[in-house]
Design a protein around this motif. Structure first.
Motif, PDB file in Angstrom:
ATOM      1  N   ARG A 193       4.418  15.950   3.093  1.00  0.00           N
ATOM      2  CA  ARG A 193       3.331  16.190   2.138  1.00  0.00           C
ATOM      3  C   ARG A 193       3.277  17.667   1.755  1.00  0.00           C
ATOM      4  NH1 ARG A 193      -0.604  12.029   1.883  1.00  0.00           N
ATOM      5  NH2 ARG A 193       0.080  10.298   3.164  1.00  0.00           N
ATOM      6  N   ALA A 211       4.923  -4.139  -8.596  1.00  0.00           N
ATOM      7  CA  ALA A 211       3.719  -4.965  -8.790  1.00  0.00           C
ATOM      8  C   ALA A 211       2.459  -4.118  -8.716  1.00  0.00           C
ATOM      9  CB  ALA A 211       3.673  -6.051  -7.727  1.00  0.00           C
ATOM     10  N   ALA A 212       2.582  -2.982  -8.051  1.00  0.00           N
ATOM     11  CA  ALA A 212       1.400  -2.136  -7.833  1.00  0.00           C
ATOM     12  C   ALA A 212       1.207  -1.112  -8.941  1.00  0.00           C
ATOM     13  CB  ALA A 212       1.524  -1.434  -6.482  1.00  0.00           C
ATOM     14  N   LYS A 270      -0.427  -1.118 -11.524  1.00  0.00           N
ATOM     15  CA  LYS A 270      -1.787  -0.999 -12.058  1.00  0.00           C
ATOM     16  C   LYS A 270      -2.687  -0.145 -11.167  1.00  0.00           C
ATOM     17  CE  LYS A 270      -2.126  -5.415 -14.469  1.00  0.00           C
ATOM     18  NZ  LYS A 270      -2.691  -6.769 -14.239  1.00  0.00           N
ATOM     19  N   LEU A 271      -2.202   0.155  -9.982  1.00  0.00           N
ATOM     20  CA  LEU A 271      -3.015   0.966  -9.061  1.00  0.00           C
ATOM     21  C   LEU A 271      -3.258   2.357  -9.613  1.00  0.00           C
ATOM     22  CD1 LEU A 271      -1.562   0.524  -5.454  1.00  0.00           C
ATOM     23  CD2 LEU A 271      -3.812  -0.141  -6.240  1.00  0.00           C
ATOM     24  N   ARG A 328      -2.598   7.862  -7.708  1.00  0.00           N
ATOM     25  CA  ARG A 328      -2.678   8.529  -6.401  1.00  0.00           C
ATOM     26  C   ARG A 328      -2.579   7.513  -5.260  1.00  0.00           C
ATOM     27  NH1 ARG A 328      -7.946  11.585  -8.421  1.00  0.00           N
ATOM     28  NH2 ARG A 328      -8.138   9.481  -9.224  1.00  0.00           N
ATOM     29  N   ASP A 329      -3.110   6.305  -5.509  1.00  0.00           N
ATOM     30  CA  ASP A 329      -2.972   5.243  -4.505  1.00  0.00           C
ATOM     31  C   ASP A 329      -1.528   4.757  -4.425  1.00  0.00           C
ATOM     32  OD1 ASP A 329      -5.549   5.268  -3.658  1.00  0.00           O
ATOM     33  OD2 ASP A 329      -6.195   3.524  -4.810  1.00  0.00           O
ATOM     34  N   GLU A 348       0.314   7.007  -2.247  1.00  0.00           N
ATOM     35  CA  GLU A 348       0.016   6.738  -0.827  1.00  0.00           C
ATOM     36  C   GLU A 348       0.704   5.462  -0.348  1.00  0.00           C
ATOM     37  OE1 GLU A 348      -1.281   8.669   1.421  1.00  0.00           O
ATOM     38  OE2 GLU A 348      -1.603  10.193  -0.117  1.00  0.00           O
ATOM     39  N   LEU A 349       0.743   4.457  -1.230  1.00  0.00           N
ATOM     40  CA  LEU A 349       1.395   3.194  -0.854  1.00  0.00           C
ATOM     41  C   LEU A 349       2.889   3.439  -0.603  1.00  0.00           C
ATOM     42  CD1 LEU A 349       0.618   0.205  -0.504  1.00  0.00           C
ATOM     43  CD2 LEU A 349       1.299  -0.184  -2.863  1.00  0.00           C
ATOM     44  N   ARG A 369       4.218   6.339   0.232  1.00  0.00           N
ATOM     45  CA  ARG A 369       4.334   7.151   1.453  1.00  0.00           C
ATOM     46  C   ARG A 369       4.211   6.278   2.691  1.00  0.00           C
ATOM     47  NH1 ARG A 369       5.099  12.353   1.317  1.00  0.00           N
ATOM     48  NH2 ARG A 369       4.498  13.570  -0.497  1.00  0.00           N
ATOM     49  N   TYR A 370       3.297   5.317   2.616  1.00  0.00           N
ATOM     50  CA  TYR A 370       3.137   4.423   3.771  1.00  0.00           C
ATOM     51  C   TYR A 370       4.404   3.586   3.977  1.00  0.00           C
ATOM     52  CZ  TYR A 370       1.693   0.762   6.906  1.00  0.00           C
ATOM     53  OH  TYR A 370       1.651  -0.115   7.966  1.00  0.00           O
ATOM     54  N   ALA A 371       4.944   3.064   2.882  1.00  0.00           N
ATOM     55  CA  ALA A 371       6.173   2.256   2.982  1.00  0.00           C
ATOM     56  C   ALA A 371       7.290   3.086   3.613  1.00  0.00           C
ATOM     57  CB  ALA A 371       6.578   1.755   1.601  1.00  0.00           C
TER      58      ALA A 371
END
Lengths: 126, 207
Positions: A59, A86-87, A89-90, A93-94, A97-98, A100-102
């Motif tokens: 980060r 698929a994400a 539409k998020l 910034r989310d 994060e998604l 980064r989590y993956a």
């Protein structure tokens, strides 16, 4: 070069090239909330950073956590790619994060056994 | 996909999970969810970084099933989110991952997960029984009834979810419970919660 020497070398490379002029170990330590000598020990592979430490460093440097590791000739993780598509539409910034989590769980899955929470000082065999 | 039978199946599955994990009241705690997750072999990752609309995400691949949930969520929404993600593990695990946010809330799979989570915390049958015990009949449920229900059952289901269910089961007229200030109403009926009183008394002491 073993995995942790590679990771340490990558940390040093990113630190010394940060914003062109580089950043001191002290400043980086302050930014990621560790002691100054911890940075030094990560760079020399005396200590092993945890996945969480690497996430903080990623980060700070604005890179993917995967960039600390040797590039493998692996197949594109199509499932994760599909999820991220698929994400769309998020909130952007989310979405970051998604991703980064993956990547975080991928690193933990691939190297988690070696990236232990406790520092592992190298000891010379007498 | 025919939605009604699908949702009914999910409710039955939620009741089955409750039975398997000995959940007997509508007060499901985070510790209960952790126990269920441990039993199902799912790892919970409390994500310390700020999320905007994203509440949780479920991943299942060669690294095993994991759920990411925003660490900063208050207790009740966190329990509900964990219930929601549990449905993805039990039912949708063949898809490698799912995320849950405002952006995909109308998707049948997501609605199903909401229904599953609600049933897991407070089964509809128990809800109806409680309404009957309180003497509430169809169309008679007011906002105060919901506050009383939550107070008496000590359920960890949120006011918003209880209100939605009361409307769905026709205990309350449609949209009659949507604009209620639940915390304010609860304080009017039952007084300020202890933590608020403590904060105030500490503030006075330090002045």
């Amino acid at each position: 070069m073993d995995l942790f020497e590679h990771v340490g070398a990558r940390i040093r490379e990113l630190r010394t090239k940060y914003a062109g002029a580089g950043i001191s170990q002290e400043a980086l330590a302050k930014a990621v909330g560790v002691a100054t000598n911890t940075i030094s020990r990560w760079e020399t592979a005396t200590y092993r950073p945890t996945v969480e430490d690497l996430d903080k460093l990623a980060r700070f440097f604005g890179i993917s956590i995967l960039e600390f590791f040797p590039r493998e000739e692996e197949k594109e993780d199509s499932d994760i790619a599909a999820l991220l598509r698929a994400a769309r539409k998020l909130d952007p910034r989310d979405l970051v994060e998604l991703r980064r989590y993956a990547e975080f769980r991928r690193v933990r899955g691939l190297y988690g056994g070696e990236l232990r929470g406790k520092p592992g000082r190298k000891r010379k065999v007498p | 996909m025919r939605r009604y039978p699908y949702y009914q199946e999910l409710k039955a599955l939620a009741r089955d999970v409750r039975a398997r994990h000995s959940l007997t009241s509508p007060r499901v705690l985070r510790s209960d969810m952790r126990r269920i997750y441990r039993g199902e072999g799912i790892r919970i990752d409390l994500w310390q970084y700020r999320l905007r609309g994203l509440r949780g995400a479920y991943f299942n691949d060669e690294f095993g099933p994991t759920v990411m949930v925003a660490a900063g969520l208050p207790s009740e929404p966190m329990i509900f989110t964990l219930g929601h993600e549990l449905k993805h593990h039990l039912v949708d695990r063949d898809s490698a991952g799912r995320f849950c946010s405002e952006s995909n809330r109308d998707d049948a799979i997501e609605i199903g997960a909401e229904i599953f989570a609600a049933e897991l915390i407070f089964p509809e049958e128990d809800f109806c029984r409680q309404m009957a015990a309180m003497g509430v009949e169809q169309g008679q449920c007011a906002a105060e009834t919901i506050v009383r229900l939550k107070h008496e059952t000590t359920t960890t289901m949120s006011y918003a979810a209880l209100a939605k269910r009361a409307e769905y089961l026709r205990f309350a007229p449609e949209d009659s419970l949507q604009a209620v200030k639940w915390t304010k109403l609860a304080e009017e009926l039952y007084g300020e919660p202890l933590y608020k009183l403590l904060i105030r008394s500490r503030g006075r002491r330090h002045r």
